[in-house]
Design a protein around this motif. Structure first.
Motif, short mmCIF file in Angstrom:
data_model
loop_
_atom_site.label_atom_id
_atom_site.label_comp_id
_atom_site.label_asym_id
_atom_site.label_seq_id
_atom_site.Cartn_x
_atom_site.Cartn_y
_atom_site.Cartn_z
N ALA A 1 -23.41 34.17 -29.63
CA ALA A 1 -22.75 34.08 -28.32
C ALA A 1 -21.38 33.42 -28.38
CB ALA A 1 -23.66 33.34 -27.34
N GLY A 2 -21.28 32.35 -29.16
CA GLY A 2 -20.03 31.61 -29.19
C GLY A 2 -18.86 32.42 -29.71
N PHE A 3 -19.13 33.40 -30.54
CA PHE A 3 -18.06 34.24 -31.09
C PHE A 3 -17.28 34.94 -29.97
CE2 PHE A 3 -16.90 38.65 -32.06
CZ PHE A 3 -15.95 38.46 -33.06
N PHE A 4 -17.99 35.49 -29.00
CA PHE A 4 -17.35 36.31 -27.97
C PHE A 4 -16.51 35.48 -27.00
CE2 PHE A 4 -20.96 38.67 -29.54
CZ PHE A 4 -20.46 39.96 -29.67
N SER A 5 -16.98 34.28 -26.67
CA SER A 5 -16.25 33.47 -25.70
C SER A 5 -15.21 32.57 -26.36
CB SER A 5 -17.23 32.62 -24.88
OG SER A 5 -18.03 31.79 -25.73
N LYS A 6 -15.59 31.96 -27.47
CA LYS A 6 -14.68 31.02 -28.14
C LYS A 6 -13.49 31.76 -28.76
CE LYS A 6 -14.97 27.35 -31.62
NZ LYS A 6 -15.90 26.68 -32.55
#
Length: 625
Positions: free
Chosen positions: A399-404
């Motif tokens: 998940a963090g890949f897409f937002s961060k």
């Protein structure tokens, strides 16, 4: 498209907001009694009702439904009128979904985590009150209602951080959090007062409509925006009001999961997103917010590099990730800030709950350099925390890949290359400290003396499982999320960036940093390579850049001296002396006059006759005049 009646929507809104309040009141009735399991179960059920209602409202909002619900007149003071009213749009629908889901899972987890605590009932009362306050904060359709929820969150955080009030450290941490936030909240309150002075109303829709259709002084709007941001700085622990966040780890670990993932610290980001029409008019303030956010991102990550406390490392990662959110909000891409808040909630709460499992296994010890070898007895927790850590590092496809990475792309694409570089370095730091934590806790050789560390109860692990799934897949909702939030923030910005190149750079450096941490700590903390790290920089980071010590010298000690002077010289020698003198005078007078009331009838008649004689004398004198 509306599928329900107005009454149904009002009922659902009421359930979202007031179910946690019912739980708080119910738990309070049992607060001073012995542990009662039904309190935890009943309160968890009420939060579940709030969650189901939030899901229905979220689906309705996705279909274009917007709701305004006025419960009653709240304040009517002359020309000032404020309603106890709530509203639902895509922003608030997202927030209540996050808050209710994470809160429900934390409540269920807490039944096991707090099972042996004497304050079990009191804990659930505070926890449900925390959720209620956050719901008021995000559902109110005006600044004053937001402020009441804001203060409620602050109160409940004080109670929960200092939950184990017999510990001096817990008391000090709760007071620090309370005082630090009250300082910031004064700025926010002044900002709200200024908004009323400018617009004559505090309702979001009315204020933002006037902003678009009337000319206001840019200076006034700038001051109002800065004052509101001061409140956000305190609640979201932005520099220099950040020191309370790490010390807040004195509270129970599930509380940390709730504070860091879904409630208190995200409130500042929510405020900026909610007031986006105001900040769109003052891009210079937005740029300042973005710069401060970038600084906090690398500032928090750097302190996590060397810290040994399991919970504090995760707390510093929250500080860093909040910086990322503020960069996106400051650059005017509010939906990305909210999207990172959304994904971050899942993997950060998962990390904290995993830390709670480790703490139970280690008999509440927190020093990661004295752990190791926990993978075998805590396999499920190790897998869960690894997934959460990879998501935190922003590795595809978690998940963090897409937002961060989206925030890094925005920083680069908007021409703010220095901000991008700072955030990139922070991402590299994040990968290092995340895998340092995993290696020292689970995979390095055993250095602890716990004979039989054990996994958490099965239902506690099941309560973490939804967070595991969301930490993996939440980022896949990016496109739908962007469209959904565009209902409330239509002016989303788009930048032309070399996306694949930026992703490649960030991912490559993060993976290299993670591999370096694995290699460096595969033999534990006390390997020869780590014995040499006691240099100045290491001590600087370990002591939080000596900022707490600086605050102690500049603020705390002088304040203590002033307070001691006022107590010794003013309160005791002047105020107490005056009060004591009045008391002594009255005592002396009573001893003198006590002879007038002896109970002797003859003496009483004499005194009465003397009194009548005096009255007659004055009457005669008055007559002759």
């Amino acid at each position: 498209m509306s599928f329900l009646s107005d009454f149904d929507y009002i009922l659902l809104l009421s359930l979202v907001i007031f179910s946690p309040l019912l739980g708080a009141v119910y738990g309070a009735f049992w607060g001073n009694r012995q542990k009662s399991l039904q309190v935890g179960i009943f309160n968890s059920f009420l939060i579940f009702i709030s969650f189901i209602s939030s899901v229905i409202l979220f689906i309705s909002a996705a279909n274009g439904v917007k709701i305004e619900f006025q419960l009653m007149d709240w304040m009517v003071l002359g020309d000032f009128r404020s309603h106890f009213s709530f509203g639902l749009d895509s922003i608030s629908a997202t927030m209540i979904l996050i808050v209710s889901l994470v809160s429900f899972l934390v409540h269920v987890y807490s039944i096991g985590y707090m099972s042996d605590d004497k304050g079990f009932n009191r804990y659930f009362s505070y926890l449900s009150g925390f959720v209620f306050s956050m719901m008021i904060l995000v559902m109110s359709d005006n600044f004053l209602g937001l402020f009441i929820g804001w203060e409620g969150v602050g109160l409940c955080s004080y109670l929960l951080i200092g939950f184990w009030y017999k510990r001096e450290s817990a008391n000090n941490a709760s007071i620090e959090a309370f005082v630090m936030n009250r300082i910031a909240d004064l700025g926010m309150l002044l900002g709200i007062m200024m908004i009323y002075w400018m617009f004559g109303t505090l309702k979001y829709s009315e204020v933002f409509s006037m902003l678009q259709n009337a000319n206001f002084s840019n200076t006034s709007i700038t001051i109002a925006g800065l004052l509101l941001f001061i409140g956000a700085m305190g609640k979201s622990a932005q520099f220099p009001l950040h020191t309370w966040l790490a010390n807040a780890m004195e509270g129970p670990t599930p509380v940390s999961a709730l504070i860091h993932a879904a409630t208190m610290v995200t409130a500042g980001v929510y405020l900026i997103i909610r007031a986006h029409p105001l900040y769109d008019l003052i891009p210079q303030v937005g740029y300042f917010i973005a710069c401060l956010g970038a600084f906090v991102a690398i500032f928090g990550a750097s302190m996590a590099l060397v810290n040994k406390d399991l919970k504090r490392i995760i707390a510093y990662s929250t500080l860093s990730q909040l910086g990322y959110m503020f960069v996106a909000a400051g650059l005017g891409v509010y939906w990305v800030a909210l999207f990172h808040l959304f994904t971050h909630a899942f993997f950060k709460s998962l990390l904290f709950l995993g830390a709670g499992n480790v703490m139970h296994a280690m008999e509440d010890k927190l020093d990661i350099t004295k752990m190791g070898g926990l993978f075998k007895p805590l396999k499920i927790t190790a897998v869960f925390m690894t997934i959460a850590s990879v998501a935190l590092c922003g590795i595809y496809p978690f998940a963090g890949f897409f937002s961060k990475d989206k925030i890094l792309e925005i920083s680069f694409g908007s021409g703010h290359h220095i901000l991008w570089l700072i955030l990139l370095i922070a991402a590299v730091f994040t990968a290092f400290y995340s895998f340092r934590l995993l290696m020292l806790v689970f995979f390095a050789p055993k250095v602890h003396d716990i004979h039989h560390p054990h996994e958490a109860k099965s239902f506690m692990l099941w309560s973490m499982f939804p967070l595991v799934i969301l930490a993996i897949i939440a980022g896949l909702f990016e496109e739908g999320f962007s469209y959904f939030i565009s209902q409330s923030i239509p002016n989303a910005k788009d930048f032309q960036t070399p996306v694949l190149l930026l992703i490649a750079i960030t991912t490559a450096l993060s993976v290299i940093s993670a591999i370096y941490a694995i290699l460096r700590y595969r033999n534990g903390y006390k390997s020869p390579a780590n014995e040499k790290e006691r240099n100045f920089l290491h001590k600087l980071l370990l002591n939080q850049y000596y900022i707490p010590q600086l605050y102690k010298k500049i603020f705390i000690r002088p304040y203590a001296r002033i307070a001691d002077f006022l107590w010794q010289k003013i309160e005791i020698k002047i105020i107490d002396a005056i009060v004591d003198s009045i008391g002594k005078m009255l005592m002396s007078l009573s001893r003198t006059l006590q002879y007038l009331q002896t109970g002797n009838l003859t003496q009483s008649l004499r005194l009465m006759s003397f009194g009548v004689f005096i009255m007659l004398v004055f009457a005669i004198i008055g007559f002759w005049r």
